[in-house]
Design an enzyme around this catalytic site. Structure first.
Site, PDB file in Angstrom:
ATOM      1  N   SER A  21      31.502  49.759  35.294  1.00 48.20           N
ATOM      2  CA  SER A  21      32.709  49.638  34.456  1.00 48.20           C
ATOM      3  C   SER A  21      33.605  48.499  34.918  1.00 48.20           C
ATOM      4  O   SER A  21      34.613  48.210  34.277  1.00 48.20           O
ATOM      5  CB  SER A  21      33.504  50.953  34.513  1.00 48.20           C
ATOM      6  N   ARG A  46      32.182  57.272  37.443  1.00 50.53           N
ATOM      7  CA  ARG A  46      33.027  58.479  37.526  1.00 50.53           C
ATOM      8  C   ARG A  46      33.565  58.880  36.158  1.00 50.53           C
ATOM      9  O   ARG A  46      34.130  59.950  35.996  1.00 50.53           O
ATOM     10  CB  ARG A  46      34.157  58.287  38.523  1.00 50.53           C
ATOM     11  N   LEU A  82      30.505  48.106  43.428  1.00 48.86           N
ATOM     12  CA  LEU A  82      31.608  49.046  43.614  1.00 48.86           C
ATOM     13  C   LEU A  82      32.672  48.426  44.513  1.00 48.86           C
ATOM     14  O   LEU A  82      32.341  47.663  45.415  1.00 48.86           O
ATOM     15  CB  LEU A  82      31.058  50.319  44.275  1.00 48.86           C
ATOM     16  N   TYR A 134      40.095  44.461  54.724  1.00 43.50           N
ATOM     17  CA  TYR A 134      39.162  44.162  53.630  1.00 43.50           C
ATOM     18  C   TYR A 134      37.893  43.491  54.172  1.00 43.50           C
ATOM     19  O   TYR A 134      36.776  43.943  53.911  1.00 43.50           O
ATOM     20  CB  TYR A 134      39.876  43.252  52.618  1.00 43.50           C
ATOM     21  N   LYS A 138      34.050  45.135  54.540  1.00 41.03           N
ATOM     22  CA  LYS A 138      32.916  44.451  53.889  1.00 41.03           C
ATOM     23  C   LYS A 138      31.830  44.148  54.918  1.00 41.03           C
ATOM     24  O   LYS A 138      30.644  44.342  54.666  1.00 41.03           O
ATOM     25  CB  LYS A 138      33.376  43.134  53.230  1.00 41.03           C
ATOM     26  N   LEU A 161      37.113  35.567  42.345  1.00 43.46           N
ATOM     27  CA  LEU A 161      36.395  35.752  41.078  1.00 43.46           C
ATOM     28  C   LEU A 161      37.245  35.278  39.913  1.00 43.46           C
ATOM     29  O   LEU A 161      38.449  35.549  39.863  1.00 43.46           O
ATOM     30  CB  LEU A 161      36.071  37.229  40.859  1.00 43.46           C
ATOM     31  N   ARG A 169      46.571  42.008  38.587  1.00 44.63           N
ATOM     32  CA  ARG A 169      46.402  41.819  40.024  1.00 44.63           C
ATOM     33  C   ARG A 169      47.055  40.488  40.374  1.00 44.63           C
ATOM     34  O   ARG A 169      46.385  39.439  40.326  1.00 44.63           O
ATOM     35  CB  ARG A 169      44.923  41.793  40.417  1.00 44.63           C
TER      36      ARG A 169
HETATM   37  N1  LIG Z   1      38.368  40.054  43.067  1.00 46.81           N
HETATM   38  C1  LIG Z   1      37.836  39.092  43.772  1.00 46.81           C
HETATM   39  O1  LIG Z   1      38.263  37.926  43.730  1.00 46.81           O
HETATM   40  C2  LIG Z   1      36.641  39.396  44.661  1.00 46.81           C
HETATM   41  C3  LIG Z   1      36.110  38.376  45.415  1.00 46.81           C
HETATM   42  C4  LIG Z   1      34.979  38.641  46.182  1.00 46.81           C
HETATM   43  C5  LIG Z   1      34.420  39.908  46.184  1.00 46.81           C
HETATM   44  N2  LIG Z   1      34.972  40.906  45.452  1.00 46.81           N
HETATM   45  C6  LIG Z   1      34.342  42.223  45.497  1.00 46.81           C
HETATM   46  O2  LIG Z   1      33.503  42.367  44.387  1.00 46.81           O
HETATM   47  C7  LIG Z   1      33.367  43.761  44.062  1.00 46.81           C
HETATM   48  C8  LIG Z   1      33.521  43.965  42.574  1.00 46.81           C
HETATM   49  O3  LIG Z   1      34.700  43.374  42.161  1.00 46.81           O
HETATM   50  P1  LIG Z   1      35.222  43.590  40.674  1.00 46.81           P
HETATM   51  O4  LIG Z   1      36.364  42.673  40.514  1.00 46.81           O
HETATM   52  O5  LIG Z   1      34.096  43.577  39.706  1.00 46.81           O
HETATM   53  O6  LIG Z   1      35.774  45.080  40.813  1.00 46.81           O
HETATM   54  P2  LIG Z   1      36.475  45.984  39.697  1.00 46.81           P
HETATM   55  O7  LIG Z   1      36.552  45.293  38.394  1.00 46.81           O
HETATM   56  O8  LIG Z   1      37.742  46.502  40.282  1.00 46.81           O
HETATM   57  O9  LIG Z   1      35.422  47.182  39.549  1.00 46.81           O
HETATM   58  C9  LIG Z   1      35.223  48.060  40.593  1.00 46.81           C
HETATM   59  C10 LIG Z   1      34.252  49.138  40.229  1.00 46.81           C
HETATM   60  O10 LIG Z   1      34.308  50.125  41.278  1.00 46.81           O
HETATM   61  C11 LIG Z   1      34.611  51.400  40.692  1.00 46.81           C
HETATM   62  N3  LIG Z   1      35.506  52.191  41.543  1.00 46.81           N
HETATM   63  C12 LIG Z   1      36.668  51.788  42.092  1.00 46.81           C
HETATM   64  N4  LIG Z   1      37.240  52.819  42.745  1.00 46.81           N
HETATM   65  C13 LIG Z   1      36.415  53.881  42.598  1.00 46.81           C
HETATM   66  C14 LIG Z   1      36.457  55.241  43.037  1.00 46.81           C
HETATM   67  N5  LIG Z   1      37.465  55.718  43.768  1.00 46.81           N
HETATM   68  N6  LIG Z   1      35.436  56.041  42.712  1.00 46.81           N
HETATM   69  C15 LIG Z   1      34.401  55.576  41.957  1.00 46.81           C
HETATM   70  N7  LIG Z   1      34.303  54.315  41.495  1.00 46.81           N
HETATM   71  C16 LIG Z   1      35.306  53.492  41.815  1.00 46.81           C
HETATM   72  C17 LIG Z   1      35.326  51.090  39.384  1.00 46.81           C
HETATM   73  O11 LIG Z   1      35.200  52.223  38.542  1.00 46.81           O
HETATM   74  P3  LIG Z   1      36.385  52.659  37.536  1.00 46.81           P
HETATM   75  O12 LIG Z   1      36.271  51.739  36.351  1.00 46.81           O
HETATM   76  O13 LIG Z   1      36.061  54.075  37.230  1.00 46.81           O
HETATM   77  O14 LIG Z   1      37.675  52.474  38.275  1.00 46.81           O
HETATM   78  C18 LIG Z   1      34.568  49.850  38.918  1.00 46.81           C
HETATM   79  O15 LIG Z   1      33.369  50.224  38.282  1.00 46.81           O
HETATM   80  C19 LIG Z   1      34.368  44.499  44.900  1.00 46.81           C
HETATM   81  O16 LIG Z   1      33.715  45.102  45.984  1.00 46.81           O
HETATM   82  C20 LIG Z   1      35.285  43.397  45.398  1.00 46.81           C
HETATM   83  O17 LIG Z   1      35.828  43.707  46.666  1.00 46.81           O
HETATM   84  C21 LIG Z   1      36.061  40.673  44.673  1.00 46.81           C
END
Ligand SMILES: NC(=O)c1ccc[n+]([C@@H]2O[C@H](COP(=O)([O-])OP(=O)(O)OC[C@H]3O[C@@H](n4cnc5c(N)ncnc54)[C@H](OP(=O)(O)O)[C@@H]3O)[C@@H](O)[C@H]2O)c1
Length: 230
Positions: A21, A46, A82, A134, A138, A161, A169
């Site tokens: 999601s 979830r 996740l 963080y 990781k 990203l 955010r």
């Molecule tokens: N943002 C950045 O710039 C960046 C850079 C490098 C790496 N990352 C990493 O890349 C990964 C994915 O990033 P993203 O931006 O695609 O993340 P995102 O859009 O926030 O999506 C996170 C996913 O994790 C699930 N999740 C979060 N909390 C949860 C919980 N308590 N229980 C079950 N599921 C949960 C969410 O489900 P729901 O929809 O149900 O909440 C969603 O499917 C993350 O690990 C992040 O740290 C991010």
């Protein structure tokens, strides 16, 4: 002499997707569903997604009780996108639960059930010795998943990203703005920090499932662009 055309059936796979999601996970899901090499896509979630597809199985779970769903956590390969943020999670304990415990638990169960491949979305700077929570978490999850004995573990470490998000955010938005509007900053030695489109990361993750690598492979930010191409 008669010739016979031989029809070789391409092997198809079942994949399990964590985070379907989310920003990257939703791109992974679309790519997986449209790729004939994947015959079944299990999204462990979830809450249900508002989509249906003949290949998609949505498995709704309580992530605090993953053992109860062990028989559903069965696939050839697992992709995990996740993750949460400290702000969203509300505490370091809750952050660690999502970014470390849930991912590791799924990785353990899937391995027991025969999965051979685990593709883990991590982050640039992941380091178990970091003083930044963080990056430390990781690094820790990278190490823990790598030790489970999968035939293939691919860890992707993207920088900031770039992609549309419904939630706000502010910190990430500033990073995205700089990445998109000040790309000259990322020339020369800073090139490795350049922002990356969520869809590029997703494509690289899906491609990683098919690549003939074994052992643990870490794919740094700039390499992700290459992995997304083939
Ligand atoms: N943002 C950045 O710039 C960046 C850079 C490098 C790496 N990352 C990493 O890349 C990964 C994915 O990033 P993203 O931006 O695609 O993340 P995102 O859009 O926030 O999506 C996170 C996913 O994790 C699930 N999740 C979060 N909390 C949860 C919980 N308590 N229980 C079950 N599921 C949960 C969410 O489900 P729901 O929809 O149900 O909440 C969603 O499917 C993350 O690990 C992040 O740290 C991010």
């Amino acid at each position: 002499m008669k010739t016979h055309a031989t029809c070789v059936k391409q092997e198809t796979m079942t994949v399990l997707l964590l985070g379907g999601s989310g920003l990257i996970g939703s791109h992974c899901l679309s790519i997986l569903l449209s790729d004939d090499r994947f015959e079944k896509v299990i999204a462990l979630l979830r809450r249900p997604l508002n989509i249906s597809h003949p290949k998609l199985v949505q498995t709704i779970v309580d992530f605090d009780k993953l053992d109860n769903y062990a028989s559903d956590i069965k696939a050839d390969a697992v992709l995990s996108t996740l993750g949460t943020t400290l702000r969203k999670a509300g505490s370091s304990v809750k952050f660690t639960k999502v970014d470390y415990e849930y991912q590791l638990k799924v990785a353990e169960i899937a391995k027991r059930n025969g999965a051979k491949t685990f593709i883990l979305l991590s982050s640039m700077g992941a380091n178990k010795k970091s003083v930044v929570l963080y990056s430390k978490v990781k690094g820790e999850v990278e190490e823990a998943v790598s030790k489970l004995g999968y035939n293939k573990v691919v860890i992707l470490r993207p920088s900031i990203l770039i992609g549309e998000r419904t939630e706000s955010r502010p910190g990430e938005a500033v990073g995205q703005w700089v990445a998109q509007n000040m790309s000259f900053v990322f020339a020369g030695p800073l090139a490795r920090y350049r922002g990356i489109e969520a869809i590029t990361v997703a494509q690289a993750m899906v491609n990683a499932v098919q690549k003939p690598y074994t052992g643990v492979t870490i794919v740094e930010n700039l390499e992700i662009f290459e992995w997304a191409k083939n």
